[in-house]
Write a protein that holds these residues in place. Structure first.
Motif, PDB file in Angstrom:
ATOM      1  N   LEU A  51       0.706  -1.219   0.063  1.00  0.00           N
ATOM      2  CA  LEU A  51      -0.092   0.006  -0.127  1.00  0.00           C
ATOM      3  C   LEU A  51       0.950   1.389  -0.225  1.00  0.00           C
ATOM      4  CD1 LEU A  51      -3.024  -0.844   2.194  1.00  0.00           C
ATOM      5  CD2 LEU A  51      -2.837  -0.938  -0.242  1.00  0.00           C
ATOM      6  N   THR A  52       2.194   1.250  -0.621  1.00  0.00           N
ATOM      7  CA  THR A  52       3.043   2.102  -0.807  1.00  0.00           C
ATOM      8  C   THR A  52       2.588   3.511  -1.202  1.00  0.00           C
ATOM      9  OG1 THR A  52       4.818   0.671  -0.713  1.00  0.00           O
ATOM     10  CG2 THR A  52       5.327   2.780  -1.180  1.00  0.00           C
ATOM     11  N   ALA A  53       1.854   3.311  -2.395  1.00  0.00           N
ATOM     12  CA  ALA A  53       1.120   4.576  -3.209  1.00  0.00           C
ATOM     13  C   ALA A  53       0.131   5.119  -2.249  1.00  0.00           C
ATOM     14  CB  ALA A  53       0.738   4.017  -4.504  1.00  0.00           C
ATOM     15  N   ALA A  54      -0.668   4.180  -1.733  1.00  0.00           N
ATOM     16  CA  ALA A  54      -1.844   4.620  -0.813  1.00  0.00           C
ATOM     17  C   ALA A  54      -1.555   5.664   0.265  1.00  0.00           C
ATOM     18  CB  ALA A  54      -2.725   3.635  -0.513  1.00  0.00           C
ATOM     19  N   TYR A  55      -0.476   5.419   1.131  1.00  0.00           N
ATOM     20  CA  TYR A  55       0.035   5.984   2.220  1.00  0.00           C
ATOM     21  C   TYR A  55       1.063   6.905   1.794  1.00  0.00           C
ATOM     22  CZ  TYR A  55      -2.455   2.697   5.141  1.00  0.00           C
ATOM     23  OH  TYR A  55      -3.446   2.357   6.006  1.00  0.00           O
ATOM     24  N   ARG A  56       1.670   7.205   0.692  1.00  0.00           N
ATOM     25  CA  ARG A  56       3.112   7.872   0.609  1.00  0.00           C
ATOM     26  C   ARG A  56       2.706   9.269   0.870  1.00  0.00           C
ATOM     27  NH1 ARG A  56       7.782   6.900  -1.531  1.00  0.00           N
ATOM     28  NH2 ARG A  56       7.103   4.969  -2.811  1.00  0.00           N
ATOM     29  N   THR A  57       1.458   9.962   0.515  1.00  0.00           N
ATOM     30  CA  THR A  57       1.318  11.407   0.649  1.00  0.00           C
ATOM     31  C   THR A  57       0.866  11.857   2.016  1.00  0.00           C
ATOM     32  OG1 THR A  57      -0.934  11.224   0.133  1.00  0.00           O
ATOM     33  CG2 THR A  57       0.704  11.862  -1.930  1.00  0.00           C
ATOM     34  N   GLY A  58       0.443  10.778   2.827  1.00  0.00           N
ATOM     35  CA  GLY A  58       0.121  10.902   4.243  1.00  0.00           C
ATOM     36  C   GLY A  58       0.893  10.522   5.386  1.00  0.00           C
ATOM     37  N   GLU A  67      13.667   4.478  -1.903  1.00  0.00           N
ATOM     38  CA  GLU A  67      13.935   3.687  -2.964  1.00  0.00           C
ATOM     39  C   GLU A  67      14.067   2.326  -2.541  1.00  0.00           C
ATOM     40  OE1 GLU A  67      13.399   3.435  -6.760  1.00  0.00           O
ATOM     41  OE2 GLU A  67      13.396   5.397  -5.962  1.00  0.00           O
ATOM     42  N   GLY A  68      13.403   1.499  -3.371  1.00  0.00           N
ATOM     43  CA  GLY A  68      13.531   0.160  -3.124  1.00  0.00           C
ATOM     44  C   GLY A  68      12.589  -0.652  -2.145  1.00  0.00           C
ATOM     45  N   GLU A  69      11.921   0.332  -1.332  1.00  0.00           N
ATOM     46  CA  GLU A  69      11.294  -0.007   0.013  1.00  0.00           C
ATOM     47  C   GLU A  69       9.777  -0.165  -0.420  1.00  0.00           C
ATOM     48  OE1 GLU A  69      14.009   1.280   3.654  1.00  0.00           O
ATOM     49  OE2 GLU A  69      12.405   2.625   3.031  1.00  0.00           O
ATOM     50  N   ARG A  70       8.972  -1.005   0.429  1.00  0.00           N
ATOM     51  CA  ARG A  70       7.482  -0.799   0.054  1.00  0.00           C
ATOM     52  C   ARG A  70       6.912  -0.798   1.553  1.00  0.00           C
ATOM     53  NH1 ARG A  70       8.988   0.549  -3.865  1.00  0.00           N
ATOM     54  NH2 ARG A  70       8.766  -0.233  -5.842  1.00  0.00           N
TER      55      ARG A  70
END
Length: 89
Positions: A51-58, A67-70
């Protein structure tokens, strides 16, 4: 600058921490199995939903996903079932 820790891709899964996902009811079969494993070098592998993309901005100001982490999410029951297998220190 080198990182103080890096994952070893040659480390093998040696021991499940906690109960299997089938016992916890967190999977519908072999696919999609949230799980926690100890590796032969002592590191821990976590299998969960990316769920990296879902949480990245918050993320809180002091949290980064490099980089290379999720960022993976596992059910609470998966982590709680592993508690008995984790040392206190």
């Amino acid at each position: 600058m080198s990182q103080p820790w890096d994952a070893d891709p040659d480390a093998a899964l040696t021991r499940r921490l906690g109960k299997p996902p089938t016992e916890l009811g967190t999977t519908g079969g072999r696919d999609g199995c949230p799980d926690i494993w100890e590796l032969d070098n002592g590191d821990i592998a976590v299998i969960g939903r990316d769920l990296t993309a879902a949480y990245r901005t918050g993320l809180p100001y002091d949290v980064t996903v490099g980089e290379g982490e999720r960022l993976v999410v596992i059910p609470r029951a998966t982590l709680l079932s592993a508690k008995a297998d984790l040392p206190d220190a």
